[in-house]
Design a protein around this motif. Structure first.
Motif, PDB file in Angstrom:
ATOM      1  N   GLY A 198      -8.169   3.204  -4.524  1.00 20.89           N
ATOM      2  CA  GLY A 198      -9.502   3.390  -5.069  1.00 20.89           C
ATOM      3  C   GLY A 198      -9.861   4.837  -5.326  1.00 20.89           C
ATOM      4  O   GLY A 198     -11.042   5.188  -5.401  1.00 20.89           O
ATOM      5  N   THR A 199      -8.855   5.683  -5.475  1.00 20.57           N
ATOM      6  CA  THR A 199      -9.111   7.101  -5.739  1.00 20.57           C
ATOM      7  C   THR A 199      -7.933   7.688  -6.501  1.00 20.57           C
ATOM      8  O   THR A 199      -6.796   7.209  -6.387  1.00 20.57           O
ATOM      9  CB  THR A 199      -9.320   7.883  -4.424  1.00 20.57           C
ATOM     10  N   ASP A 200      -8.202   8.720  -7.302  1.00 21.64           N
ATOM     11  CA  ASP A 200      -7.141   9.377  -8.055  1.00 21.64           C
ATOM     12  C   ASP A 200      -6.346  10.313  -7.153  1.00 21.64           C
ATOM     13  O   ASP A 200      -6.895  10.950  -6.234  1.00 21.64           O
ATOM     14  CB  ASP A 200      -7.730  10.194  -9.208  1.00 21.64           C
TER      15      ASP A 200
ATOM     16  N   HIS B 198       4.052   4.109 -13.220  1.00 23.39           N
ATOM     17  CA  HIS B 198       3.467   2.801 -12.909  1.00 23.39           C
ATOM     18  C   HIS B 198       3.243   2.669 -11.408  1.00 23.39           C
ATOM     19  O   HIS B 198       2.189   2.181 -10.966  1.00 23.39           O
ATOM     20  CB  HIS B 198       4.384   1.678 -13.405  1.00 23.39           C
ATOM     21  N   SER B 199       4.210   3.099 -10.614  1.00 26.71           N
ATOM     22  CA  SER B 199       4.108   2.990  -9.158  1.00 26.71           C
ATOM     23  C   SER B 199       2.927   3.808  -8.624  1.00 26.71           C
ATOM     24  O   SER B 199       2.151   3.337  -7.781  1.00 26.71           O
ATOM     25  CB  SER B 199       5.404   3.464  -8.503  1.00 26.71           C
ATOM     26  N   MET B 200       2.777   5.034  -9.127  1.00 28.62           N
ATOM     27  CA  MET B 200       1.698   5.894  -8.636  1.00 28.62           C
ATOM     28  C   MET B 200       0.330   5.418  -9.143  1.00 28.62           C
ATOM     29  O   MET B 200      -0.666   5.520  -8.430  1.00 28.62           O
ATOM     30  CB  MET B 200       1.958   7.338  -9.060  1.00 28.62           C
ATOM     31  N   LYS B 201       0.276   4.892 -10.375  1.00 26.60           N
ATOM     32  CA  LYS B 201      -0.986   4.361 -10.899  1.00 26.60           C
ATOM     33  C   LYS B 201      -1.430   3.135 -10.097  1.00 26.60           C
ATOM     34  O   LYS B 201      -2.626   2.978  -9.783  1.00 26.60           O
ATOM     35  CB  LYS B 201      -0.819   3.987 -12.372  1.00 26.60           C
ATOM     36  N   LYS B 202      -0.470   2.308  -9.722  1.00 24.04           N
ATOM     37  CA  LYS B 202      -0.784   1.135  -8.906  1.00 24.04           C
ATOM     38  C   LYS B 202      -1.311   1.571  -7.535  1.00 24.04           C
ATOM     39  O   LYS B 202      -2.260   0.983  -7.008  1.00 24.04           O
ATOM     40  CB  LYS B 202       0.454   0.263  -8.745  1.00 24.04           C
ATOM     41  N   LEU B 203      -0.723   2.620  -6.968  1.00 29.10           N
ATOM     42  CA  LEU B 203      -1.187   3.121  -5.672  1.00 29.10           C
ATOM     43  C   LEU B 203      -2.617   3.635  -5.791  1.00 29.10           C
ATOM     44  O   LEU B 203      -3.452   3.381  -4.914  1.00 29.10           O
ATOM     45  CB  LEU B 203      -0.272   4.243  -5.175  1.00 29.10           C
ATOM     46  N   GLU B 204      -2.912   4.356  -6.874  1.00 28.55           N
ATOM     47  CA  GLU B 204      -4.273   4.869  -7.067  1.00 28.55           C
ATOM     48  C   GLU B 204      -5.273   3.728  -7.148  1.00 28.55           C
ATOM     49  O   GLU B 204      -6.383   3.808  -6.596  1.00 28.55           O
ATOM     50  CB  GLU B 204      -4.330   5.724  -8.335  1.00 28.55           C
ATOM     51  N   GLN B 205      -4.874   2.647  -7.820  1.00 21.69           N
ATOM     52  CA  GLN B 205      -5.770   1.490  -7.937  1.00 21.69           C
ATOM     53  C   GLN B 205      -6.004   0.850  -6.575  1.00 21.69           C
ATOM     54  O   GLN B 205      -7.128   0.461  -6.237  1.00 21.69           O
ATOM     55  CB  GLN B 205      -5.176   0.475  -8.916  1.00 21.69           C
TER      56      GLN B 205
ATOM     57  N   MET C  44       0.840  -1.195   0.000  1.00 19.59           N
ATOM     58  CA  MET C  44       0.000   0.000   0.000  1.00 19.59           C
ATOM     59  C   MET C  44       0.882   1.255   0.000  1.00 19.59           C
ATOM     60  O   MET C  44       1.834   1.339  -0.752  1.00 19.59           O
ATOM     61  CB  MET C  44      -0.952  -0.029   1.205  1.00 19.59           C
ATOM     62  N   LEU C  45       0.556   2.165   0.871  1.00 19.25           N
ATOM     63  CA  LEU C  45       1.282   3.429   0.889  1.00 19.25           C
ATOM     64  C   LEU C  45       2.690   3.236   1.425  1.00 19.25           C
ATOM     65  O   LEU C  45       2.888   2.693   2.513  1.00 19.25           O
ATOM     66  CB  LEU C  45       0.517   4.430   1.759  1.00 19.25           C
ATOM     67  N   GLU C  46       3.691   3.683   0.651  1.00 20.70           N
ATOM     68  CA  GLU C  46       5.081   3.544   1.038  1.00 20.70           C
ATOM     69  C   GLU C  46       5.772   4.911   1.015  1.00 20.70           C
ATOM     70  O   GLU C  46       5.245   5.893   0.470  1.00 20.70           O
ATOM     71  CB  GLU C  46       5.808   2.585   0.087  1.00 20.70           C
ATOM     72  N   ARG C  47       6.954   4.929   1.585  1.00 22.10           N
ATOM     73  CA  ARG C  47       7.699   6.184   1.665  1.00 22.10           C
ATOM     74  C   ARG C  47       7.960   6.774   0.283  1.00 22.10           C
ATOM     75  O   ARG C  47       7.902   7.989   0.085  1.00 22.10           O
ATOM     76  CB  ARG C  47       9.024   5.935   2.388  1.00 22.10           C
ATOM     77  N   ILE C  48       8.247   5.931  -0.707  1.00 17.64           N
ATOM     78  CA  ILE C  48       8.574   6.413  -2.044  1.00 17.64           C
ATOM     79  C   ILE C  48       7.383   7.158  -2.648  1.00 17.64           C
ATOM     80  O   ILE C  48       7.564   8.141  -3.380  1.00 17.64           O
ATOM     81  CB  ILE C  48       9.006   5.248  -2.975  1.00 17.64           C
ATOM     82  N   HIS C  49       6.171   6.732  -2.308  1.00 16.69           N
ATOM     83  CA  HIS C  49       4.994   7.421  -2.832  1.00 16.69           C
ATOM     84  C   HIS C  49       4.933   8.862  -2.320  1.00 16.69           C
ATOM     85  O   HIS C  49       4.624   9.798  -3.074  1.00 16.69           O
ATOM     86  CB  HIS C  49       3.718   6.676  -2.431  1.00 16.69           C
ATOM     87  N   LEU C  50       5.219   9.036  -1.042  1.00 20.08           N
ATOM     88  CA  LEU C  50       5.218  10.377  -0.458  1.00 20.08           C
ATOM     89  C   LEU C  50       6.332  11.227  -1.058  1.00 20.08           C
ATOM     90  O   LEU C  50       6.151  12.417  -1.330  1.00 20.08           O
ATOM     91  CB  LEU C  50       5.385  10.291   1.061  1.00 20.08           C
TER      92      LEU C  50
END
Length: 299
Positions: free
Chosen positions: A45-47, A35-42, A1-7
């Motif tokens: 469940g929100t953009d 790809h990483s951010m699109k996977k997180l959005e999926q 799910m949410l990881e440091r790299i996303h932030l």
């Protein structure tokens, strides 16, 4: 799910303005980042972003995550730095932010004995936070804030450590040099020299000139205390500084302190810290040493 790299990605896209620039900064390919951010959005469940032409605009969810990044990433960076220090045998580091130009000379007199007493603690003084240190303290960029004007916020505590008087500084040949105190109207024809700080943050305006409806003939700004006092000593203007600092320079420069008004202007230097850090022994030791500084700086 949410990881440091996303932030980190969210922060860099906001700073750099595009996915491409953020990918370069983070040393990853744009496709991998996307790809990483699109996977997180999926997964969420929100953009996070909406594309507007060639630009990306954060959604409400993205704005929330960006705010989380601003709080969490500095704490993780600090934790990693602390752990690195522990691994190297060091006790830690004390990062001090300055929100007070003339307080630097006072701080040096506290830091010197502190380094002797705590040889395994490093001290770093950051002056870029002048009149903006609250955000740096809340953002974990500094551990202590030196300020004469504390701004009380939840999670922060300010300790008064040093009383002083703000005074007018003139050369010995100035008409005010022999007077018991200066009145606001007497500065109406003067060149006032201050640090490069907005007048609403300067005591000589807020507590002396402003209430009387008086403005100096001219207002000049100078960054360094030495040059400011040399200008005053040469008769090119007057300034407002702590009395103890003026007395230190009076031995080598032709300057005289004069009380601002009949009652004078009483001030205090405060040290601000996050409440959760106050049980750190070497931070508390610095605050206690600062409280003992009065005898050190006042002749």
């Amino acid at each position: 799910m949410l990881e440091r790299i996303h932030l980190a990605v969210l922060q860099e896209v906001e700073k750099q303005g595009s996915l491409t620039a953020a990918a370069d900064k983070l040393c990853v390919t744009q496709s991998a980042l996307s790809h990483s951010m699109k996977k997180l959005e999926q997964q969420l469940g929100t953009d996070i972003w909406r594309r507007e032409g060639r630009s990306l605009r954060l959604t409400q969810a993205g704005q929330y995550l960006l705010a989380v990044a601003g709080r969490v990433l500095p704490q993780l960076d600090l934790a990693e730095e602390r752990l690195r220090q522990f691994a190297e045998g060091a006790r830690g580091s004390l990062r001090i932010g300055m929100e007070c130009h003339p307080c630097y000379q006072w701080l040096l007199k506290v830091v010197s004995p502190y380094l002797v007493a705590w040889p395994d603690v490093d001290v770093d003084v950051k002056q870029k936070f002048q009149f903006g240190g609250i955000g740096a303290l809340l953002g974990y960029e500094i551990d202590l804030l030196v300020t004469p004007d504390p701004l009380y916020k939840p999670g922060l505590r300010f300790e008064p450590v040093f009383d002083y008087e703000q005074v007018l500084v003139v050369c010995s040949g100035h008409p005010l040099a022999q007077q018991a105190y200066a009145r606001p109207a007497q500065l109406a024809d003067e060149v006032l020299i201050t640090y490069p700080v907005s007048p609403e943050r300067l005591d000589i305006y807020t507590q002396f000139l402003g209430p009387a409806g008086i403005a100096p003939r001219r207002h000049k700004t100078i960054e360094t205390t030495d040059i400011m006092l040399q200008m005053v000593a040469s008769g090119r203007g007057v300034a407002a500084l702590p009395r103890w600092l003026v007395l230190e320079y009076a031995g080598t420069m032709d300057v005289v302190p004069v009380k601002l008004g009949r009652q004078g202007i009483a001030k205090q230097i405060h040290l601000g810290a996050r409440e959760g850090d106050l049980d750190t022994d070497y931070l508390q030791a610095f605050i206690e040493l600062a409280r003992q500084s009065t005898a050190v700086v006042i002749p």
